[in-house]
Design a protein around this motif. Structure first.
Motif, PDB file in Angstrom:
ATOM      1  N   MET A   1      -4.771   0.696 -10.006  1.00 39.03           N
ATOM      2  CA  MET A   1      -3.733  -0.286  -9.644  1.00 39.03           C
ATOM      3  C   MET A   1      -3.591  -0.342  -8.107  1.00 39.03           C
ATOM      4  SD  MET A   1      -0.928  -1.908 -11.356  1.00 39.03           S
ATOM      5  CE  MET A   1       0.279  -3.015 -10.657  1.00 39.03           C
ATOM      6  N   ILE A   2      -3.561  -1.544  -7.603  1.00 37.89           N
ATOM      7  CA  ILE A   2      -3.440  -1.729  -6.154  1.00 37.89           C
ATOM      8  C   ILE A   2      -1.961  -1.655  -5.750  1.00 37.89           C
ATOM      9  CG2 ILE A   2      -3.230  -4.273  -6.176  1.00 37.89           C
ATOM     10  CD1 ILE A   2      -5.340  -4.242  -3.869  1.00 37.89           C
ATOM     11  N   SER A   3      -1.690  -1.131  -4.556  1.00 35.48           N
ATOM     12  CA  SER A   3      -0.290  -1.064  -4.098  1.00 35.48           C
ATOM     13  C   SER A   3       0.176  -2.467  -3.701  1.00 35.48           C
ATOM     14  CB  SER A   3      -0.153  -0.114  -2.911  1.00 35.48           C
ATOM     15  OG  SER A   3      -0.648  -0.717  -1.727  1.00 35.48           O
ATOM     16  N   GLU A   4       1.489  -2.659  -3.744  1.00 33.70           N
ATOM     17  CA  GLU A   4       2.028  -3.982  -3.411  1.00 33.70           C
ATOM     18  C   GLU A   4       1.744  -4.336  -1.951  1.00 33.70           C
ATOM     19  OE1 GLU A   4       6.119  -4.540  -4.562  1.00 33.70           O
ATOM     20  OE2 GLU A   4       6.116  -6.595  -3.797  1.00 33.70           O
ATOM     21  N   LYS A   5       1.829  -3.326  -1.103  1.00 35.24           N
ATOM     22  CA  LYS A   5       1.589  -3.541   0.328  1.00 35.24           C
ATOM     23  C   LYS A   5       0.169  -4.053   0.574  1.00 35.24           C
ATOM     24  CE  LYS A   5       1.911  -1.284   4.773  1.00 35.24           C
ATOM     25  NZ  LYS A   5       2.073  -0.021   5.509  1.00 35.24           N
ATOM     26  N   LEU A   6      -0.790  -3.392  -0.096  1.00 35.14           N
ATOM     27  CA  LEU A   6      -2.193  -3.772   0.080  1.00 35.14           C
ATOM     28  C   LEU A   6      -2.470  -5.133  -0.583  1.00 35.14           C
ATOM     29  CD1 LEU A   6      -4.798  -2.899   1.322  1.00 35.14           C
ATOM     30  CD2 LEU A   6      -5.191  -1.360  -0.594  1.00 35.14           C
ATOM     31  N   GLN A   7      -1.862  -5.336  -1.744  1.00 38.63           N
ATOM     32  CA  GLN A   7      -1.982  -6.634  -2.424  1.00 38.63           C
ATOM     33  C   GLN A   7      -1.514  -7.761  -1.496  1.00 38.63           C
ATOM     34  OE1 GLN A   7       0.250  -7.613  -6.348  1.00 38.63           O
ATOM     35  NE2 GLN A   7       1.395  -8.599  -4.696  1.00 38.63           N
ATOM     36  N   ASN A   8      -0.372  -7.564  -0.864  1.00 36.15           N
ATOM     37  CA  ASN A   8       0.169  -8.593   0.029  1.00 36.15           C
ATOM     38  C   ASN A   8      -0.726  -8.812   1.247  1.00 36.15           C
ATOM     39  OD1 ASN A   8       2.273  -8.779  -1.758  1.00 36.15           O
ATOM     40  ND2 ASN A   8       3.734  -7.636  -0.502  1.00 36.15           N
TER      41      ASN A   8
END
Ligand code: MG
Length: 159
Positions: free
Chosen positions: A1-8
């Protein structure tokens, strides 16, 4: 699962890739109007390639359980001078994109996300090629001068 920070951060890069696609499409239209159909063709291909980058990043975000986003794309410049000026702009822009990708690698490293770092190395390598290609075309156009410019134009039409 990718972190939200990295996703953004990747979603921001998707927007940047789509902006690049629009920039090169605008350059393609400009060249077509100026009678350089080879350069116009090259720019259209370049634009499609930038869209492919956006698709690849979106696919990756989704594969890692994140949400890919299509955001607002800012307006791109319109109207340039000589072909040399246009390709100098391409080179400058690709150097800027390289910096954006490098920063993205830094975010992935800070998030300790090895898979995303691995994914992004492909784009780091891609940028080496993009910068070299743009610099090579700037040099070629300089050497061609006014008399050779239509030869370079027809050559780039083969892309
Ligand atoms: Mg790109």
């Amino acid at each position: 699962m990718i972190s939200e920070k990295l996703q953004n951060a990747i979603n921001e890069q998707i927007t940047a890739e789509m902006w690049s696609a629009n920039l090169y499409l605008a350059m393609s239209f400009y060249f077509e109007k100026e009678g350089f159909s080879g350069f116009a063709h090259w720019m259209k291909k370049q634009s499609q390639e930038e869209m492919e980058h956006a698709y690849a990043m979106a696919d990756y975000v989704i594969k890692r359980g994140g949400t890919a986003k299509v955001d607002k794309i800012d307006v791109v410049p319109n109207g340039w001078g000589t072909p040399l000026e246009v390709f100098e702009h391409v080179y400058k822009h690709e150097c800027h994109v390289s910096q954006l990708i490098d920063k993205l690698v830094d975010v992935a490293a800070a998030e300790k996300d090895k898979a995303t770092q691995d994914f992004l190395w492909g784009f780091v390598r891609e940028q080496v090629e993009e910068e070299a290609t743009a610099q090579g075309l700037v040099d070629k156009i300089k050497k061609a001068g006014d008399t050779g410019i239509f030869f370079v134009d027809s050559q780039l039409g083969q892309r």
